[in-house]
Design an enzyme around this catalytic site. Structure first.
Site, short mmCIF file in Angstrom:
data_model
loop_
_atom_site.label_atom_id
_atom_site.label_comp_id
_atom_site.label_asym_id
_atom_site.label_seq_id
_atom_site.Cartn_x
_atom_site.Cartn_y
_atom_site.Cartn_z
N SER A 2 57.71 -9.06 -18.04
CA SER A 2 57.82 -9.82 -16.90
C SER A 2 57.62 -11.11 -17.45
O SER A 2 56.66 -11.59 -18.82
CB SER A 2 56.72 -9.60 -15.55
OG SER A 2 56.14 -10.54 -14.84
N LEU A 14 63.50 -2.80 -7.12
CA LEU A 14 64.32 -3.86 -7.61
C LEU A 14 65.55 -2.21 -8.36
O LEU A 14 66.86 -3.12 -8.55
CB LEU A 14 63.80 -4.64 -9.03
CG LEU A 14 62.96 -6.03 -8.29
CD1 LEU A 14 62.38 -5.77 -7.10
CD2 LEU A 14 62.79 -6.80 -9.48
N SER A 65 58.78 -6.45 -3.77
CA SER A 65 59.09 -5.46 -3.98
C SER A 65 58.10 -4.88 -3.99
O SER A 65 56.80 -4.75 -3.78
CB SER A 65 59.70 -4.55 -5.30
OG SER A 65 58.07 -5.10 -6.43
N ASP A 96 58.49 11.82 -14.51
CA ASP A 96 56.96 11.64 -14.11
C ASP A 96 56.76 10.92 -15.54
O ASP A 96 56.93 11.74 -16.82
CB ASP A 96 56.67 12.65 -13.85
CG ASP A 96 55.27 11.89 -13.83
OD1 ASP A 96 54.52 11.19 -13.97
OD2 ASP A 96 54.17 13.36 -13.23
N TYR A 142 47.79 -5.22 -16.46
CA TYR A 142 49.04 -5.73 -16.21
C TYR A 142 49.65 -6.44 -16.76
O TYR A 142 51.35 -5.59 -17.46
CB TYR A 142 49.38 -5.40 -14.41
CG TYR A 142 50.76 -5.84 -14.16
CD1 TYR A 142 52.13 -4.60 -14.43
CD2 TYR A 142 51.22 -6.78 -14.24
CE1 TYR A 142 53.69 -5.01 -14.16
CE2 TYR A 142 53.35 -7.07 -13.91
CZ TYR A 142 53.53 -5.68 -13.76
OH TYR A 142 55.11 -6.24 -13.22
N LYS A 167 53.23 -5.94 -19.68
CA LYS A 167 54.39 -6.22 -20.00
C LYS A 167 54.18 -7.12 -20.89
O LYS A 167 55.73 -7.25 -21.57
CB LYS A 167 54.18 -7.34 -18.94
CG LYS A 167 54.48 -6.89 -17.91
CD LYS A 167 55.18 -5.76 -16.80
CE LYS A 167 55.58 -4.00 -16.98
NZ LYS A 167 57.05 -3.79 -16.91
N LYS A 227 62.33 11.80 -2.30
CA LYS A 227 62.81 10.17 -2.56
C LYS A 227 63.89 9.85 -3.14
O LYS A 227 64.90 8.17 -2.73
CB LYS A 227 61.12 8.84 -2.97
CG LYS A 227 60.45 9.35 -1.64
CD LYS A 227 59.40 8.48 -2.35
CE LYS A 227 58.02 8.40 -1.53
NZ LYS A 227 56.82 7.40 -1.65
#
Length: 328
Positions: free
Chosen positions: A171, A39, A238, A87, A204, A208, A64
């Site tokens: 989220s 995203l 993703s 990082d 997780y 959020k 990357k």
């Protein structure tokens, strides 16, 4: 919001829209953490297409990052794209990243804090000792939100009229956690206990929720020249899900997940539109209510407690830095 049936219905019926074609971001600088994939990369590409002048990609892997830069420039060759190492497991890395932004950027208009992980088993960061979901998604995000206040708040002083923007990617899953650790003497310390990790996505989901509580408190402490909000990008196919081996997850995502491009639309919408969205939770490209817990009296207490604990933890890690000097 918050129920599974409603979530699935919205995933199937709502189509995220790109930024209107007539919006120009010429002259502005955006900084996106986790901008080399998923995203974050799609948001960068969309903003470049709207003539944004400079993009800073905060990336863990510079090779990357350079590949992402090349991808953006293929579509938008006139954009100044920079890949900087970042990082969120390393306090020195985050400090150096923010110091570089303060010194090298003549302006910073938009920050999208997108870097995150979704780990379904307890893993302790070798660098910091904290549980990884909490370290990257909350502690790292919180530290960067404070360290980047300086360049964000300088910009409207030099160029009055338009507030700068700080958008935290959260989220809808923040609805789906009991967050029992809120009642511990020290919530962050309790979250580092392996026996309390929980099952499936619970940790997780909790991370959020921490994002939402943190951004709401931060937004109440900064002035009107900086808009702080949070965005639910929706379930998107993703790289976030690369560690999820839940049976059937790939089939589920094929049916219900939006594309990374559509998720990028939601990030850009939150970061550019909705100028009234101070401390807001944005979902489906509109201002929505966060979870009932967040807006309850108990949620407000947890929000203040989390702020105090997080600032104390960060100040211990960066003893020579006044993290609250920028009007917070």
């Amino acid at each position: 919001m918050g129920g599974m049936v409603g979530f699935l219905y919205r995933q199937l019926t709502f189509a995220p829209k790109p930024l209107p074609a007539d919006i120009s971001l010429l002259g502005k600088t955006v900084l996106i953490t986790g901008g080399n994939a998923g995203l974050g990369l799609e948001a960068a590409k969309e903003m470049a297409a709207h003539n944004i002048s400079r993009i800073i990609l905060g990336v863990r892997n510079l090779s990357k990052g350079e590949a992402a830069k090349a991808e953006i420039l293929t579509q938008s060759p006139n954009c100044d794209v920079l890949a900087w190492e970042l990082d969120q497991e390393s306090f020195p890395s985050m400090q150096a990243f923010a110091e570089r932004a303060a010194v090298e950027l003549d302006r910073l208009d938009i920050v999208i804090l997108c870097a995150g992980v979704k780990l379904l088993e307890f893993i302790k960061s070798k660098s910091t000792g904290h549980e990884m979901n909490v370290q990257v998604n909350h502690i790292g995000t919180a530290l960067l939100s404070l360290l980047l206040l300086d360049p964000l708040q300088r910009t409207p002083k030099a160029d009055p009229g338009q507030p700068t923007r700080l958008t935290v990617v959260t989220s809808e899953v923040h609805f789906w956690t009991e967050f029992e650790q809120k009642d511990a003497p020290n919530t962050l310390a309790r979250l580092d206990e392996p026996s309390l990790f929980g099952k499936g996505m619970d940790r997780y989901n909790t991370s959020k929720l921490l994002n939402v509580l943190w951004l709401r408190e931060l937004s109440s402490r900064v002035g009107p020249e900086l808009i702080v909000n949070g965005v639910n990008p929706g379930l998107c196919a993703s790289t976030l899900h690369r560690s999820d081996t839940t049976p059937g997850i790939k089939s589920f995502n094929r049916i219900f997940a939006w594309t990374s491009v559509q998720g990028g639309h939601n990030l850009v919408d939150a970061a550019v539109q909705h100028s009234e969205a101070q401390g807001a939770y944005l979902s489906e490209q509109g201002i929505k209510n966060p979870s009932p817990f967040v807006i309850s009296a108990q949620g407000k207490q947890a929000q203040t407690k989390l702020w105090n604990e997080t600032v104390a933890l960060l100040q211990e890690q960066l003893p020579g830095v006044n993290l609250l000097k920028n009007h917070v």
